[in-house]
Design an enzyme around this catalytic site. Structure first.
Site, PDB file in Angstrom:
ATOM      1  N   ARG A 240      50.220 -33.497 -18.017  1.00 23.86           N
ATOM      2  CA  ARG A 240      48.856 -34.026 -18.063  1.00 23.86           C
ATOM      3  C   ARG A 240      47.927 -33.105 -17.302  1.00 23.86           C
ATOM      4  O   ARG A 240      48.182 -32.791 -16.147  1.00 23.86           O
ATOM      5  CB  ARG A 240      48.796 -35.398 -17.390  1.00 23.86           C
ATOM      6  CG  ARG A 240      49.420 -36.486 -18.160  1.00 23.86           C
ATOM      7  CD  ARG A 240      48.900 -37.841 -17.756  1.00 23.86           C
ATOM      8  NE  ARG A 240      48.693 -38.062 -16.343  1.00 23.86           N
ATOM      9  CZ  ARG A 240      48.265 -39.199 -15.836  1.00 23.86           C
ATOM     10  NH1 ARG A 240      47.993 -40.217 -16.642  1.00 23.86           N
ATOM     11  NH2 ARG A 240      48.116 -39.370 -14.551  1.00 23.86           N
TER      12      ARG A 240
ATOM     13  N   THR B 282      41.375 -33.697 -16.991  1.00 22.16           N
ATOM     14  CA  THR B 282      41.056 -34.491 -18.190  1.00 22.16           C
ATOM     15  C   THR B 282      42.070 -35.606 -18.445  1.00 22.16           C
ATOM     16  O   THR B 282      41.804 -36.530 -19.201  1.00 22.16           O
ATOM     17  CB  THR B 282      41.052 -33.594 -19.441  1.00 22.16           C
ATOM     18  OG1 THR B 282      42.391 -33.101 -19.638  1.00 22.16           O
ATOM     19  CG2 THR B 282      40.117 -32.402 -19.280  1.00 22.16           C
TER      20      THR B 282
ATOM     21  N   ASP C 110      54.272 -40.636  -8.805  1.00 21.35           N
ATOM     22  CA  ASP C 110      54.514 -39.592  -9.801  1.00 21.35           C
ATOM     23  C   ASP C 110      56.008 -39.493 -10.089  1.00 21.35           C
ATOM     24  O   ASP C 110      56.792 -39.054  -9.239  1.00 21.35           O
ATOM     25  CB  ASP C 110      53.975 -38.247  -9.280  1.00 21.35           C
ATOM     26  CG  ASP C 110      53.992 -37.196 -10.376  1.00 21.35           C
ATOM     27  OD1 ASP C 110      55.084 -36.918 -10.922  1.00 21.35           O
ATOM     28  OD2 ASP C 110      52.923 -36.661 -10.703  1.00 21.35           O
TER      29      ASP C 110
ATOM     30  N   ASP D 253      57.682 -35.922  -9.857  1.00 22.70           N
ATOM     31  CA  ASP D 253      57.821 -35.446  -8.474  1.00 22.70           C
ATOM     32  C   ASP D 253      58.918 -36.209  -7.731  1.00 22.70           C
ATOM     33  O   ASP D 253      59.656 -35.626  -6.931  1.00 22.70           O
ATOM     34  CB  ASP D 253      56.490 -35.607  -7.723  1.00 22.70           C
ATOM     35  CG  ASP D 253      55.492 -34.513  -8.097  1.00 22.70           C
ATOM     36  OD1 ASP D 253      55.935 -33.454  -8.576  1.00 22.70           O
ATOM     37  OD2 ASP D 253      54.287 -34.737  -7.916  1.00 22.70           O
TER      38      ASP D 253
HETATM   39  C1  PRP Z   1      53.889 -38.011 -16.520  1.00 24.27           C
HETATM   40  C2  PRP Z   1      54.870 -38.938 -17.199  1.00 24.27           C
HETATM   41  C3  PRP Z   1      54.385 -38.943 -18.622  1.00 24.27           C
HETATM   42  C4  PRP Z   1      52.901 -38.847 -18.457  1.00 24.27           C
HETATM   43  C5  PRP Z   1      52.298 -40.195 -18.636  1.00 24.27           C
HETATM   44  O1  PRP Z   1      54.221 -36.699 -16.747  1.00 24.27           O
HETATM   45  O2  PRP Z   1      56.191 -38.543 -17.053  1.00 24.27           O
HETATM   46  O3  PRP Z   1      54.863 -37.866 -19.392  1.00 24.27           O
HETATM   47  O4  PRP Z   1      52.650 -38.370 -17.119  1.00 24.27           O
HETATM   48  O5  PRP Z   1      50.926 -40.131 -18.602  1.00 24.27           O
HETATM   49  P1  PRP Z   1      50.011 -40.414 -19.867  1.00 24.27           P
HETATM   50  O6  PRP Z   1      50.548 -41.662 -20.507  1.00 24.27           O
HETATM   51  O7  PRP Z   1      48.660 -40.606 -19.266  1.00 24.27           O
HETATM   52  O8  PRP Z   1      50.071 -39.232 -20.773  1.00 24.27           O
HETATM   53  P2  PRP Z   1      53.403 -35.495 -16.088  1.00 24.27           P
HETATM   54  O9  PRP Z   1      52.281 -35.085 -16.974  1.00 24.27           O
HETATM   55  O10 PRP Z   1      53.039 -35.859 -14.679  1.00 24.27           O
HETATM   56  O11 PRP Z   1      54.441 -34.313 -16.129  1.00 24.27           O
HETATM   57  P3  PRP Z   1      55.870 -34.166 -15.402  1.00 24.27           P
HETATM   58  O12 PRP Z   1      56.813 -35.145 -16.043  1.00 24.27           O
HETATM   59  O13 PRP Z   1      56.209 -32.765 -15.687  1.00 24.27           O
HETATM   60  O14 PRP Z   1      55.683 -34.443 -13.937  1.00 24.27           O
HETATM   61  N1  URA Z   2      52.519 -40.172 -14.507  1.00 19.23           N
HETATM   62  C1  URA Z   2      53.277 -40.632 -13.474  1.00 19.23           C
HETATM   63  O1  URA Z   2      54.290 -40.012 -13.121  1.00 19.23           O
HETATM   64  N2  URA Z   2      52.897 -41.750 -12.868  1.00 19.23           N
HETATM   65  C2  URA Z   2      51.812 -42.459 -13.229  1.00 19.23           C
HETATM   66  O2  URA Z   2      51.529 -43.510 -12.614  1.00 19.23           O
HETATM   67  C3  URA Z   2      51.031 -41.968 -14.291  1.00 19.23           C
HETATM   68  C4  URA Z   2      51.406 -40.819 -14.911  1.00 19.23           C
END
Ligand code: PRP
Ligand code: URA
Length: 209
Positions: free
Chosen positions: A104, A108, A200, A203
Site C-alpha cells: 500500500r 494514497t 501492521d 511488520d
Molecule cells: C497490508 C495487508 C494487506 C493490505 C490491506 O499489506 O497485508 O495486503 O495492507 O490493506 P488494504 O485493504 O487497504 O489494501 P501492506 O501493504 O502493509 O504490505 P506488507 O504485507 O508487505 O506489509
Molecule cells: N494493513 C495492516 O497490516 N494493518 C491494517 O490495519 C491495515 C492494513
C-alpha cells in the site's frame, strides 16, 4: 451479510485475542497467524465437492469420499499473506501456490504491484486468496481482478481481520467471491489502519518494526 462468513469458533476467537495484543512477540504472532489460517482453511473448504470411491481396507471394501472437482491453488498477497500459507499446505498438500506482491502506498493507500507469479493452470483451479488484513480492500480487489484476468473463476478470500469498508469494496467489485474472516472490526482510522485491528500484520510477522 451475503458471501461473508465470520468464523466465530472459540479456538479461532481465543487465538485472535492473543494475536491482537500489542505485547505478543514476533515468534508467537507468526505461530498464531499460521494456526488461525489452518482453522479458517478447515471452514473455508467445507463446501468443496467430494465424490464416492471404494477403498480396500485390510478387512473389506469401504465406501469413502475424496475431494472432487477443480484442483486447488493458494495465492498469498505478499508479504503478510505468506504467514497463512504453510498451515494451509499442511492440510492441502497438493495445492499449487501463486504469489501476488502488492504494497500500500503510504500516502494514497492504493495498492502498488511489484511481483506476480501464478501456476500456469491457475485458471482451472479453485483459488484461495489469503491475506491477514482486509482494510480499504484495495489490495484484495486488485489481486482478485488480476486472478480473473488469468482466467480464475472460482475464488475464495480468507482474511484474519476485516472491516466493513474493505468487505464492501470487495463485494462491490467481486460479488461472486466468498469471504471468510475471523474478526469483523469496527472501522478504519485516518491512516487506513483497521480499528481495533492488530497493527501492521507484515511488520509483526516478519519483525520489521
Ligand atoms: C497490508 C495487508 C494487506 C493490505 C490491506 O499489506 O497485508 O495486503 O495492507 O490493506 P488494504 O485493504 O487497504 O489494501 P501492506 O501493504 O502493509 O504490505 P506488507 O504485507 O508487505 O506489509
Ligand atoms: N494493513 C495492516 O497490516 N494493518 C491494517 O490495519 C491495515 C492494513
Amino acid at each position: 451479510m451475503e458471501n461473508v462468513h465470520i468464523l466465530n469458533h472459540p479456538l479461532i476467537q481465543h487465538k485472535l485475542a492473543i494475536l491482537r495484543n500489542k505485547n505478543t512477540g514476533v515468534k508467537e504472532f507468526r505461530e498464531l497467524v499460521s494456526e488461525i489460517a489452518g482453522l479458517m482453511c478447515y471452514e473455508a473448504t467445507r463446501n468443496l465437492p467430494t465424490e464416492e470411491v471404494q477403498v480396500e481396507t485390510p478387512l473389506t471394501t469401504a465406501t469413502c469420499r475424496v475431494l472432487a472437482g477443480k484442483k486447488l491453488a493458494i495465492v498469498p498477497i505478499l508479504r503478510a499473506g505468506l504467514g497463512m500459507v504453510d498451515s494451509m499446505v499442511d492440510l492441502i498438500p497438493s495445492a499449487k501456490i501463486g504469489h501476488i506482491g502488492l504494497y500500500r502506498d503510504p500516502e494514497t493507500h492504493k495498492p502498488v504491484e511489484y511481483y506476480c507469479k501464478l501456476p500456469e493452470d491457475v485458471g482451472n483451479r479453485q483459488v484461495f486468496v489469503v491475506d491477514p488484513m482486509l482494510a480499504t480492500g484495495g489490495s484484495a480487489v486488485a489481486a482478485i481482478s488480476f486472478l480473473k484476468e488469468h482466467g480464475c473463476k472460482q475464488i475464495i478470500m480468507m482474511n484474519i481481520i476485516a472491516c466493513p469498508e474493505g468487505v464492501q469494496a470487495v463485494r462491490e467489485a467481486h460479488p461472486d467471491v466468498e469471504i471468510y474472516v475471523a474478526g469483523m472490526d469496527e472501522k478504519l482510522n485516518e491512516n487506513a489502519y483497521i480499528l481495533p485491528g492488530l497493527g501492521d500484520a507484515g511488520d509483526r510477522i516478519f519483525g520489521t518494526k
